[in-house]
Design an enzyme around this catalytic site. Structure first.
Site, PDB file in Angstrom:
ATOM      1  N   LYS A  13      38.131  52.917  92.706  1.00  0.00           N
ATOM      2  CA  LYS A  13      38.836  53.150  93.972  1.00  0.00           C
ATOM      3  C   LYS A  13      39.738  51.976  94.332  1.00  0.00           C
ATOM      4  O   LYS A  13      40.872  52.178  94.757  1.00  0.00           O
ATOM      5  CB  LYS A  13      37.829  53.421  95.108  1.00  0.00           C
ATOM      6  CG  LYS A  13      36.992  54.661  94.927  1.00  0.00           C
ATOM      7  CD  LYS A  13      36.058  54.916  96.088  1.00  0.00           C
ATOM      8  CE  LYS A  13      35.105  53.810  96.405  1.00  0.00           C
ATOM      9  NZ  LYS A  13      34.076  53.525  95.402  1.00  0.00           N
ATOM     10  N   ARG A  88      31.398  57.122 105.104  1.00  0.00           N
ATOM     11  CA  ARG A  88      30.237  57.030 104.214  1.00  0.00           C
ATOM     12  C   ARG A  88      29.214  58.113 104.483  1.00  0.00           C
ATOM     13  O   ARG A  88      28.297  58.297 103.692  1.00  0.00           O
ATOM     14  CB  ARG A  88      29.568  55.660 104.360  1.00  0.00           C
ATOM     15  CG  ARG A  88      30.402  54.543 103.801  1.00  0.00           C
ATOM     16  CD  ARG A  88      29.675  53.219 103.931  1.00  0.00           C
ATOM     17  NE  ARG A  88      30.564  52.130 103.571  1.00  0.00           N
ATOM     18  CZ  ARG A  88      30.419  51.392 102.490  1.00  0.00           C
ATOM     19  NH1 ARG A  88      29.433  51.628 101.670  1.00  0.00           N
ATOM     20  NH2 ARG A  88      31.263  50.420 102.234  1.00  0.00           N
ATOM     21  N   ARG A 127      29.598  44.451  81.113  1.00  0.00           N
ATOM     22  CA  ARG A 127      30.287  43.370  81.822  1.00  0.00           C
ATOM     23  C   ARG A 127      29.328  42.194  82.056  1.00  0.00           C
ATOM     24  O   ARG A 127      29.704  41.034  81.900  1.00  0.00           O
ATOM     25  CB  ARG A 127      30.850  43.906  83.149  1.00  0.00           C
ATOM     26  CG  ARG A 127      31.821  42.987  83.808  1.00  0.00           C
ATOM     27  CD  ARG A 127      32.710  43.673  84.806  1.00  0.00           C
ATOM     28  NE  ARG A 127      31.985  44.326  85.882  1.00  0.00           N
ATOM     29  CZ  ARG A 127      32.546  45.144  86.755  1.00  0.00           C
ATOM     30  NH1 ARG A 127      33.834  45.411  86.686  1.00  0.00           N
ATOM     31  NH2 ARG A 127      31.835  45.699  87.711  1.00  0.00           N
ATOM     32  N   ARG A 139      27.722  38.311  88.618  1.00  0.00           N
ATOM     33  CA  ARG A 139      27.828  38.581  90.057  1.00  0.00           C
ATOM     34  C   ARG A 139      26.657  39.466  90.481  1.00  0.00           C
ATOM     35  O   ARG A 139      26.181  40.300  89.706  1.00  0.00           O
ATOM     36  CB  ARG A 139      29.135  39.316  90.378  1.00  0.00           C
ATOM     37  CG  ARG A 139      30.366  38.509  90.152  1.00  0.00           C
ATOM     38  CD  ARG A 139      31.654  39.232  90.455  1.00  0.00           C
ATOM     39  NE  ARG A 139      31.513  40.644  90.776  1.00  0.00           N
ATOM     40  CZ  ARG A 139      32.525  41.497  90.787  1.00  0.00           C
ATOM     41  NH1 ARG A 139      33.741  41.102  90.502  1.00  0.00           N
ATOM     42  NH2 ARG A 139      32.329  42.757  91.104  1.00  0.00           N
ATOM     43  N   ARG A 150      22.660  50.759  94.356  1.00  0.00           N
ATOM     44  CA  ARG A 150      23.895  51.144  95.060  1.00  0.00           C
ATOM     45  C   ARG A 150      24.280  52.578  94.715  1.00  0.00           C
ATOM     46  O   ARG A 150      24.726  53.332  95.588  1.00  0.00           O
ATOM     47  CB  ARG A 150      25.025  50.179  94.696  1.00  0.00           C
ATOM     48  CG  ARG A 150      24.841  48.796  95.300  1.00  0.00           C
ATOM     49  CD  ARG A 150      25.874  47.793  94.824  1.00  0.00           C
ATOM     50  NE  ARG A 150      27.225  48.196  95.150  1.00  0.00           N
ATOM     51  CZ  ARG A 150      28.291  47.855  94.438  1.00  0.00           C
ATOM     52  NH1 ARG A 150      28.160  47.121  93.350  1.00  0.00           N
ATOM     53  NH2 ARG A 150      29.492  48.242  94.805  1.00  0.00           N
TER      54      ARG A 150
END
Length: 193
Positions: A13, A88, A127, A139, A150
């Site tokens: 996005k 959301r 990643r 991260r 998530r």
């Protein structure tokens, strides 16, 4: 051009929003950024939000929609805007629709980037491995376990927003698994209709 981009974390996005911003000269609006700016500026809605946050509460949908209502009146939104990460929930979508209707505005498109959760998870794991191999620190949001949580939250709370926009005939889907340029071309095609 007034747009909403939907899709799970990692769907692209942000990448597509940046391209749409450049192509159409419209800003991508982040509710978090808008909330912080309203609080900092001391606007009436910002003061309401600050009081709620200072008390440790969650800012209500009405306050967030009020902040969006004020923000879309600014000069840089004259040609439109992109909402990424909002709404959301279905309640937020309905509040947003009511606010836009009160301003005699409507959405031009609600575009969902459809992706495969397992492939997204594989990308995040890859990643993370590459970062560690290069001697970097992974991260927090690239941690596979955090990412799974998530995704679960997205499916529980936000995925029903797609069903809502589908039910009112506004949802358009785009294959978010395609190459970045192909996704951009498909979004352009959707917007051209």
């Amino acid at each position: 051009m007034r747009l909403i981009l939907l899709g799970p974390p990692g769907a692209g996005k942000g990448t597509q929003s940046a391209r749409l911003e450049q192509k159409y000269g419209i800003p991508q609006l982040s509710t978090g950024d808008m909330l912080r700016a309203a609080v900092k500026a001391g606007t009436p809605v910002g003061l309401q939000a600050k009081a709620v946050m200072d008390a440790g509460g969650l800012v209500s949908d009405d306050i967030v929609v009020g902040i969006i209502a004020a923000r879309i009146e600014e000069a840089d939104c004259a040609k439109g805007f992109i909402l990424d990460g909002f709404p959301r929930t279905v309640a937020q979508a309905k509040s947003l629709d009511a606010m836009l209707k009160s301003k005699h505005k409507e959405l031009d498109a609600v575009i969902e980037l459809v992706v495969d959760d397992q492939i997204l998870l594989s990308r995040i794991e890859g990643r993370a491995r590459e970062t560690v191999a290069a001697g970097g620190t992974v991260r927090a949001d690239d941690n596979p376990d955090a990412f799974k949580k998530r995704l679960e939250q997205y499916h529980q709370l936000t995925a029903p927003v797609s069903d809502y926009y589908r039910s009112v005939g506004e949802l358009r889907t785009v294959d978010g698994m395609a190459a970045i340029d192909a996704v951009t071309a498909e979004i352009d095609s959707v917007l051209g209709k």
